[in-house]
Design an enzyme around this catalytic site. Structure first.
Site, PDB file in Angstrom:
ATOM      1  N   ARG A  61     -38.944 -35.207   7.938  1.00 38.22           N
ATOM      2  CA  ARG A  61     -39.922 -34.638   8.874  1.00 38.22           C
ATOM      3  C   ARG A  61     -41.111 -33.999   8.180  1.00 38.22           C
ATOM      4  O   ARG A  61     -42.139 -33.743   8.804  1.00 38.22           O
ATOM      5  CB  ARG A  61     -39.235 -33.691   9.859  1.00 38.22           C
ATOM      6  N   GLU A  98     -24.501 -27.330   3.768  1.00 43.66           N
ATOM      7  CA  GLU A  98     -23.380 -26.812   4.545  1.00 43.66           C
ATOM      8  C   GLU A  98     -22.150 -27.716   4.420  1.00 43.66           C
ATOM      9  O   GLU A  98     -21.026 -27.244   4.269  1.00 43.66           O
ATOM     10  CB  GLU A  98     -23.809 -26.707   6.008  1.00 43.66           C
TER      11      GLU A  98
HETATM   12  P1  AMP Z   1     -32.579 -24.871   5.293  1.00 47.82           P
HETATM   13  O1  AMP Z   1     -32.271 -25.566   4.000  1.00 47.82           O
HETATM   14  O2  AMP Z   1     -31.439 -24.091   5.835  1.00 47.82           O
HETATM   15  O3  AMP Z   1     -33.845 -24.032   5.174  1.00 47.82           O
HETATM   16  O4  AMP Z   1     -32.848 -26.008   6.373  1.00 47.82           O
HETATM   17  C1  AMP Z   1     -34.087 -26.624   6.421  1.00 47.82           C
HETATM   18  C2  AMP Z   1     -33.973 -28.082   6.761  1.00 47.82           C
HETATM   19  O5  AMP Z   1     -33.015 -28.327   7.785  1.00 47.82           O
HETATM   20  C3  AMP Z   1     -35.302 -28.602   7.266  1.00 47.82           C
HETATM   21  O6  AMP Z   1     -35.509 -29.887   6.732  1.00 47.82           O
HETATM   22  C4  AMP Z   1     -35.140 -28.624   8.765  1.00 47.82           C
HETATM   23  O7  AMP Z   1     -35.828 -29.726   9.299  1.00 47.82           O
HETATM   24  C5  AMP Z   1     -33.644 -28.689   9.007  1.00 47.82           C
HETATM   25  N1  AMP Z   1     -33.201 -27.712  10.021  1.00 47.82           N
HETATM   26  C6  AMP Z   1     -32.484 -26.580   9.783  1.00 47.82           C
HETATM   27  N2  AMP Z   1     -32.197 -25.920  10.910  1.00 47.82           N
HETATM   28  C7  AMP Z   1     -32.748 -26.643  11.905  1.00 47.82           C
HETATM   29  C8  AMP Z   1     -32.814 -26.482  13.352  1.00 47.82           C
HETATM   30  N3  AMP Z   1     -32.252 -25.436  13.985  1.00 47.82           N
HETATM   31  N4  AMP Z   1     -33.473 -27.420  14.051  1.00 47.82           N
HETATM   32  C9  AMP Z   1     -34.046 -28.471  13.440  1.00 47.82           C
HETATM   33  N5  AMP Z   1     -34.013 -28.682  12.106  1.00 47.82           N
HETATM   34  C10 AMP Z   1     -33.388 -27.791  11.347  1.00 47.82           C
END
Ligand code: AMP
Length: 179
Positions: A61, A98
């Site tokens: 994205r 995760e």
């Molecule tokens: P993080 O590594 O936890 O910062 O997660 C970021 C990545 O996960 C990004 O590429 C986001 O597009 C995706 N992501 C995490 N949480 C969400 C959510 N609630 N809705 C959509 N995409 C998410």
């Protein structure tokens, strides 16, 4: 058009991809011409005078707005991809997600010591994916790194987690994680 209107155009999809996750779906904002333009213009406005040479988008994205912003600010576009997708010599980083580990890659010759880089993704949640992207870009010895996401999921402290690791972290607006 303003941040509140674009935020209102983002759809929340409960229990996707798994139960308990409130998925922030940007496609409903991307499909509205005025929201799409606002997001591109707003990011370009914030980064146009910083001497950025390359906008790095994170698969997948991050690929939507990064090239549009790059054109607008006179920079190039560089993709960070999942493993085994890039054809030439790459550098890699593996990080804990995760559910198991993930590996991302960038072309080894895509960036160098003269580059000032903006790394872009759609959402900053915990900051784990962005941290991996930062560490990957750092392997190529660039001059400066800025980080931008459209949405910051508030309450997860992603921005705080990344503070001090790059020159600046910025998001267009925040959304409560359970909003
Ligand atoms: P993080 O590594 O936890 O910062 O997660 C970021 C990545 O996960 C990004 O590429 C986001 O597009 C995706 N992501 C995490 N949480 C969400 C959510 N609630 N809705 C959509 N995409 C998410």
């Amino acid at each position: 058009m303003n941040a509140e209107q674009v935020k209102a155009a983002i759809r929340n999809v409960p229990d996707f991809p798994i139960k308990g996750i409130q998925f922030k779906d940007i496609t409903t904002a991307l499909s509205k011409p005025e929201c799409l333009r606002w997001m591109r213009d707003e990011i370009a406005l914030r980064y146009k005078d910083l001497g950025i040479t390359q906008v790095v988008g994170i698969e997948s994205r991050g690929f939507i707005l990064a090239p549009a912003v790059a054109i607008e600010i006179g920079a190039g576009f560089v993709p960070i991809r999942k493993h085994n997708k890039l054809p030439a010599e790459t550098v890699s980083i593996t990080y804990a997600k995760e559910y198991g580990d993930d590996t991302i890659q960038i072309h080894k010759d895509a960036l160098g010591p003269d580059d000032i880089v903006l790394i872009h993704d759609d959402i900053l949640a915990t900051g784990g994916s962005m941290e991996a992207a930062i560490n990957l870009v750092k392997k190529l010895g660039v001059k400066k790194i800025y980080v931008n996401c459209i949405i910051e999921l508030e309450g997860l402290n992603g921005r705080k987690y990344l503070e001090g690791k790059v020159d600046n972290v910025d998001c267009l607006f925040g959304i409560e994680v359970d909003e």
